[in-house]
Write a protein that holds these residues in place. Structure first.
Motif, mmCIF file in Angstrom:
data_model
loop_
_atom_site.group_PDB
_atom_site.id
_atom_site.type_symbol
_atom_site.label_atom_id
_atom_site.label_comp_id
_atom_site.label_asym_id
_atom_site.label_seq_id
_atom_site.Cartn_x
_atom_site.Cartn_y
_atom_site.Cartn_z
ATOM 1 N N VAL A 194 0.856 -1.176 0.000
ATOM 2 C CA VAL A 194 0.000 0.000 0.000
ATOM 3 C C VAL A 194 0.895 1.228 0.000
ATOM 4 O O VAL A 194 2.023 1.170 0.482
ATOM 5 N N SER A 248 -9.855 -0.572 7.478
ATOM 6 C CA SER A 248 -9.930 0.713 6.796
ATOM 7 C C SER A 248 -8.723 1.530 7.214
ATOM 8 O O SER A 248 -7.867 1.048 7.949
ATOM 9 N N GLU A 249 -8.687 2.760 6.744
ATOM 10 C CA GLU A 249 -7.489 3.560 7.005
ATOM 11 C C GLU A 249 -7.386 3.895 8.484
ATOM 12 O O GLU A 249 -8.358 4.216 9.122
ATOM 13 N N ARG A 276 1.655 6.777 2.143
ATOM 14 C CA ARG A 276 0.811 7.892 2.559
ATOM 15 C C ARG A 276 -0.492 7.382 3.179
ATOM 16 O O ARG A 276 -1.048 7.986 4.062
ATOM 17 N N ARG A 277 -0.953 6.261 2.656
ATOM 18 C CA ARG A 277 -2.124 5.651 3.252
ATOM 19 C C ARG A 277 -1.714 5.069 4.599
ATOM 20 O O ARG A 277 -0.632 4.525 4.734
ATOM 21 N N LEU A 330 -3.096 -0.480 7.847
ATOM 22 C CA LEU A 330 -4.364 -1.192 7.688
ATOM 23 C C LEU A 330 -4.769 -1.752 9.049
ATOM 24 O O LEU A 330 -4.654 -2.942 9.301
#
Lengths: 424, 187
Positions: free
Chosen positions: B168, B185-186, B171-172, B175
């Protein structure tokens, strides 16, 4: 109260075996004592600056080129090698390295096309560009894999040139296999089977450490076995280095044919002078070359066919094929128990038929890739045969630009002084 | 053809090769490709235990993390206690964690807080399995970015039977499991 609730839910869960998603079995408690739930820690990745990596790569290669071409100093090469061993090896733990970056770059062309960071493509390109201008200075002192082997090569001996030529073909096979791995989505084989990264990380699987250890022990006598006989990136560097603009030479001036350097090179990278009287008439050589040219399509066809025949074996590198074989065997009733993989498969939504279809698609990819792999190997083999059969006229001891790793061992063997008046 | 021509031709080939390779790499490389990191999708993880043994690091970069928002703070914690444990206390014979990395602290009657000692945890997923089977599933595994060396090919991902590990963008966020829906989700 909560205990009973827990027990009830336990029993319920056991009966239903449910996978309830949004519903939680236990209510989230509301605390009266003013307790606040801790925050989850989310530490960011520890990244070293890519600028430092690139600057060190370019700087070390430039210094090595200077040490090899101008200073002609093996000690300088060794010093730079130690720097690189500690930075790219033990500090960066063997990653990022151009050998592995080769896969990321070719992955764009033939693999799944995952985007490549600029750092990676610069790491792939810079050593090649340096090789085009100064020879394999990256191999000489900057590659951590080369450095750890060079550090172990304390008692190098020369191996017969025939053995050198035969073993050298394995590097082409490795390069081909790595490309096959990319095309079929098997993975990054070069990284997976990197033998020395375990030493840099100060830990690794038994097989990895064993392979690395064996190569280093062999490397005490047969210097740099990985570089010469396995390194896939070395193949590309070899091609680039053949066209190098300036390259290290045994002698700083005119060769006086003293034969002192003959035994200096542990890599068989010094071509001996050809005898003044040719060993065979010109026509015999021309006829042999003609036969070889005629044989080229045959060699390629045979190698391609061998590749196609080998594809069932090669395809077992891919996890989907292994899983499909396992599931098929389980359905025939060959196994009583399940593996973790087959358990996970049964728990998933996929049906065996879908898995088999997927495996067939992978096998088809493998068939095409294996054929191409065979053709590539056949061409490499043929090219080497042609190169070996053509007799070149060279009166002096000259460096084989493709094979030379610019290690600088031969410099000290040459008794010829550098001319003082004109800069070399 | 004299040697002068030969040199010129070689020079040309060299310059062309450098330009083509450099241009190709420049076009292919994407600045936004920086900083991809490996993460476990908690919804896919089946707690097989391979994260503990297949990471190139020893101990593994995978650790148990705790989403406190989901936790029921139970006394009878199926992530903390062995099935059929004789007592609900910190005795080693009752604890599920083989290295004592899961700590419990009394908050108020009848709630206990559970925290993961990251120094000890090696990602074996025993507690995650226990918590997911009979509890809320607040314990789950995640790859800690400060420990992960971000290999080209994650050696756990390659051995993961349920394909739960993927790249991933950095920046995200992590998890992590979230309170809202129970799905990843973020974070």
């Amino acid at each position: 109260m909560i205990y009973r609730l827990a027990l009830v839910t336990l029993a319920l869960a056991a009966v239903l075996g449910d996978q309830a998603g949004a519903e939680y079995r236990f209510p989230m408690p509301e605390f009266e004592s003013g307790y606040e739930r801790p925050q989850m820690e989310a530490p960011p990745p520890k990244l070293t600056s890519p600028v430092v990596d690139v600057a060190l790569l370019a700087g070390l290669m430039a210094l090595t080129a200077f040490a090899v071409l101008k200073l002609r100093s093996r000690n300088w090469v060794l010093t730079l090698m130690v720097v690189s061993l500690f930075y790219f090896g033990f500090y960066r733990k063997g990653c990022v390295c151009p050998v592995g970056a080769t896969q990321n770059v070719f992955n764009i062309l033939i693999g799944d096309g995952a985007p490549v960071p600029l750092l990676i493509s610069i790491f792939f390109l810079l050593p090649l560009i340096f090789a085009l201008y100064f020879g394999r200075v990256f191999c000489a002192a900057v590659c951590p894999l080369g450095a750890i082997q060079e550090a172990c090569a304390v008692q190098p001996v020369q191996i017969p040139r025939t053995a050198e030529n035969v073993l050298g073909m394995f590097a082409y096979a490795y390069l081909g296999l790595a490309m096959l791995g990319l095309y079929t989505g098997t993975g990054f084989l070069i990284c997976r089977y990197d033998p020395f990264v375990g030493f840099f990380r100060l830990g690794g699987s038994f097989n990895m450490l064993m392979a690395g250890g064996v190569l280093l022990v062999i490397g005490i006598f047969i210097a740099r076995p990985y570089c010469r006989f396995l390194c896939p990136y070395g193949v590309l560097l070899r091609w680039a280095s053949i066209f190098s603009r300036r390259h290290a030479s045994v002698t700083p001036a005119e060769c006086i044919q003293c034969r002192l350097c003959e035994t200096s090179c542990p890599y068989n990278a010094i071509n001996l002078p050809t005898p003044a009287v040719q060993s065979e008439p010109r026509r015999a050589g021309a006829r042999r070359l003609g036969w070889m040219l005629a044989a080229m399509p045959l060699v390629i066809a045979a190698a391609g066919l061998a590749g196609v025949l080998a594809h069932p074996l090669l395809s077992r590198l891919h996890p989907v094929i292994l899983l499909a074989e396992r599931i098929a065997a389980e359905q025939r009733g060959d196994f009583g128990d399940l593996t973790i993989e087959s358990e996970a498969f049964h728990a998933s939504q996929q049906s065996p038929a879908e898995l088999y279809a997927q495996a067939d698609a992978v096998r088809r990819r493998f068939r095409a890739a294996s054929a191409a792999f065979g053709v590539f190997l056949g061409l490499a083999f043929w090219g080497r045969m042609v190169r070996l059969s053509v007799i070149r006229k060279s009166p002096d001891y000259e460096i084989d630009r493709g094979a030379c790793l610019s290690c600088g061992r031969c410099f000290a063997y040459c008794p010829v002084e550098k001319p003082n008046d004109v800069a070399a | 053809m004299d040697s002068r021509d030969k040199i010129d031709r070689r020079e040309f080939i060299r310059a062309a090769a450098v330009l083509a390779a450099g241009g190709g790499a420049w076009m292919a490389a994407r600045p936004d490709a920086e900083g991809m990191v490996w993460q476990i999708d908690p919804a896919k993880c089946i707690q097989c235990g391979r994260c503990a043994t297949n990471c190139v690091l020893n101990p593994s970069a995978v650790k148990c993390v705790h989403t406190y928002e989901i936790c029921g703070y139970c006394d009878l914690c199926s992530g903390y206690l062995q099935p059929g444990a004789k007592a609900r206390d910190t005795g080693a014979e009752n604890e599920l964690c083989p290295v004592g990395a899961l700590k419990r602290k009394f908050i108020e009657e009848p709630f206990y807080e559970y925290t993961v000692d990251e120094e000890r945890c090696f990602g074996c997923a025993k507690c995650v399995k226990g918590c997911g089977q009979f509890g809320n599933g607040s314990l789950h595994l995640q790859i800690k970015r400060d420990l992960c060396v971000n290999c080209n090919e994650c050696s756990i991902a390659r051995n993961c039977p349920s394909d739960a590990i993927r790249r991933v963008p950095a920046r995200r966020g992590y998890l992590f499991k979230q309170w809202v829906s129970g799905e990843e989700s973020e974070g």
